[in-house]
Write a protein that holds these residues in place. Structure first.
Motif, mmCIF file in Angstrom:
data_model
loop_
_atom_site.group_PDB
_atom_site.id
_atom_site.type_symbol
_atom_site.label_atom_id
_atom_site.label_comp_id
_atom_site.label_asym_id
_atom_site.label_seq_id
_atom_site.Cartn_x
_atom_site.Cartn_y
_atom_site.Cartn_z
ATOM 1 N N ALA A 29 84.929 34.510 -43.167
ATOM 2 C CA ALA A 29 83.670 34.030 -43.760
ATOM 3 C C ALA A 29 82.483 34.451 -42.895
ATOM 4 C CB ALA A 29 83.683 32.522 -43.909
ATOM 5 N N ASN A 31 78.243 34.114 -42.879
ATOM 6 C CA ASN A 31 77.049 33.488 -43.463
ATOM 7 C C ASN A 31 75.879 34.474 -43.435
ATOM 8 O OD1 ASN A 31 78.240 30.938 -43.972
ATOM 9 N ND2 ASN A 31 78.025 30.408 -41.802
ATOM 10 N N GLY A 33 71.884 35.180 -44.238
ATOM 11 C CA GLY A 33 70.548 34.663 -44.523
ATOM 12 C C GLY A 33 69.838 35.617 -45.482
ATOM 13 N N LYS A 69 78.908 34.544 -47.602
ATOM 14 C CA LYS A 69 78.306 33.337 -48.175
ATOM 15 C C LYS A 69 76.800 33.377 -47.928
ATOM 16 C CE LYS A 69 78.492 28.286 -47.903
ATOM 17 N NZ LYS A 69 79.111 27.124 -47.201
ATOM 18 N N TYR A 70 75.995 33.156 -48.963
ATOM 19 C CA TYR A 70 74.546 33.363 -48.888
ATOM 20 C C TYR A 70 73.771 32.053 -48.763
ATOM 21 C CZ TYR A 70 76.035 37.959 -50.325
ATOM 22 O OH TYR A 70 76.664 39.169 -50.382
ATOM 23 N N LEU A 71 72.804 32.091 -47.861
ATOM 24 C CA LEU A 71 71.901 30.956 -47.683
ATOM 25 C C LEU A 71 70.484 31.455 -47.955
ATOM 26 C CD1 LEU A 71 71.605 27.994 -46.840
ATOM 27 C CD2 LEU A 71 71.382 28.751 -44.464
ATOM 28 N N ARG A 81 66.935 31.199 -38.592
ATOM 29 C CA ARG A 81 68.343 30.853 -38.755
ATOM 30 C C ARG A 81 69.263 31.792 -37.984
ATOM 31 N NH1 ARG A 81 67.708 29.452 -45.214
ATOM 32 N NH2 ARG A 81 67.424 27.191 -44.951
ATOM 33 N N GLU A 86 72.638 29.716 -37.233
ATOM 34 C CA GLU A 86 72.981 29.109 -38.523
ATOM 35 C C GLU A 86 73.527 30.159 -39.498
ATOM 36 O OE1 GLU A 86 70.903 26.277 -41.973
ATOM 37 O OE2 GLU A 86 69.756 26.898 -40.202
ATOM 38 N N VAL A 87 73.065 31.385 -39.371
ATOM 39 C CA VAL A 87 73.614 32.488 -40.176
ATOM 40 C C VAL A 87 74.068 33.601 -39.238
ATOM 41 C CG1 VAL A 87 72.190 31.951 -42.195
ATOM 42 C CG2 VAL A 87 71.361 33.624 -40.511
ATOM 43 N N ASP A 88 74.972 34.424 -39.740
ATOM 44 C CA ASP A 88 75.538 35.510 -38.934
ATOM 45 C C ASP A 88 74.782 36.818 -39.087
ATOM 46 O OD1 ASP A 88 77.868 33.954 -38.041
ATOM 47 O OD2 ASP A 88 78.477 34.067 -40.149
#
Length: 314
Positions: A29, A31, A33, A69-71, A81, A86-88
């Motif tokens: 997974a 993440n 941004g 996975k999108y934020l 982020r 918080e995001v990769d």
């Protein structure tokens, strides 16, 4: 009892390797941004994040067993982020030395785009000089905004900048006459200008390469993965990348760079001066040639007179 124990042992012997096998096939997974940047990446009305970047990452994910996975948030939130972890990774990132301090980039850019000034349909702004004393909407943290500010500074143009959280907010502000013009990348601008009753001004500036970028020192293998697939796609005829660009952007990148009025004026003046200089040179050369011919005639006349006088004396 023995049969039950043998059955349990057999079940455990089968279950443990099966669990390990499942664990090894479980997708990694990551993440991501992202910000509203149609058609590159956006949240659709059904709540699903879509766009060219999503297609590209999904295809890479299938080949590399990665789940992205999108934020969704604003561009400036995305920068915060990735700094906080918080995001990769982020999408649609232009390189700058400042950003390279907290992000790693792959070598092969996904796209090369430009920044452009967009204006209302009724506006007559068609040169950078005409933004003097105007208000220009920009997206906070956008490198296109920074480049445009540097450009007007070089021309000593005084204009007021108003920051918004997204390109959509910039265009909406232009449409609602809260600002006189707005800055956006051409992929977003060309795809969304009609939606907001805007048009291209012809003021195009600073080509930019766009990348996926990962948090500094983390998930560095992703950088190699992105480079591997992008380099293959760029040499492959009708590659997945080319198909995705065609699907989502159509003519978004086929921008016509319109030379502004002041550039035509300067070109016309320079052309006129060049032609005038050629005419002047031709005139001077002709004048000099005629004067030389007259001097030759005078010299010949004097020589003949002197010869005649000399003959009479004899």
């Amino acid at each position: 009892m023995k049969k039950i124990l043998l059955f349990l042992c057999a079940a455990v012997a089968i279950f443990i390797p099966l669990r390990q096998s499942l664990a090894t096939t479980e997708a990694r997974a990551i993440n991501v941004g992202a910000f509203e940047n149609y058609p590159l990446i956006f949240k659709d009305t059904d709540g699903v994040v879509k766009g060219m970047y999503v297609d590209v990452l999904t295809e890479i994910g299938k080949k590399e067993n990665i789940y992205f996975k999108y934020l969704i948030g604003s561009w400036s939130e995305g920068l915060d982020r990735i700094k906080s972890g918080e995001v990769d990774m982020l999408t649609s990132v232009a390189y700058s030395e400042e950003r390279s301090l907290f992000m790693d980039y792959h070598k092969n850019p996904i796209l090369t785009v430009w920044g452009e000034l967009y204006i209302p349909e009724w506006s007559e702004i068609d040169s950078i000089l005409e933004v003097s004393d105007k208000t220009v909407g920009v997206m906070a943290g956008d490198i296109n905004a920074k480049n445009f500010k540097d450009l007007v500074s070089q021309f000593n143009i005084n204009c007021q900048f108003v920051e918004f959280s997204s390109y959509d907010d910039v265009f909406r502000a232009v449409e609602e006459k809260k600002v006189d013009a707005g800055i956006a990348g051409i992929t977003f601008g060309n795809a969304n200008k009609d939606k907001y009753n805007l048009k291209k001004s012809g003021v195009v500036f600073n080509p930019l390469d766009l990348y996926f970028a990962t948090a500094k020192g983390r998930n560095q293998d992703l950088v190699s993965i992105f480079d591997k697939h992008l380099s293959n796609w760029k040499i492959e005829k009708n590659s997945f990348l080319a198909q995705s660009q065609e699907k989502w952007m159509n003519d978004s990148l086929n921008t016509t760079i319109i030379s502004p009025t002041w550039l035509y004026l300067i070109s016309g003046i320079l052309g006129f001066l060049f032609i005038a200089a050629l005419v002047l040179v031709f005139f001077l050369k002709t004048r000099i040639r005629l004067q030389k011919e007259q001097l030759k005639k005078v010299h010949s006349f004097v020589s003949d007179k002197e010869k005649s006088i000399s003959d009479i004396k004899k």
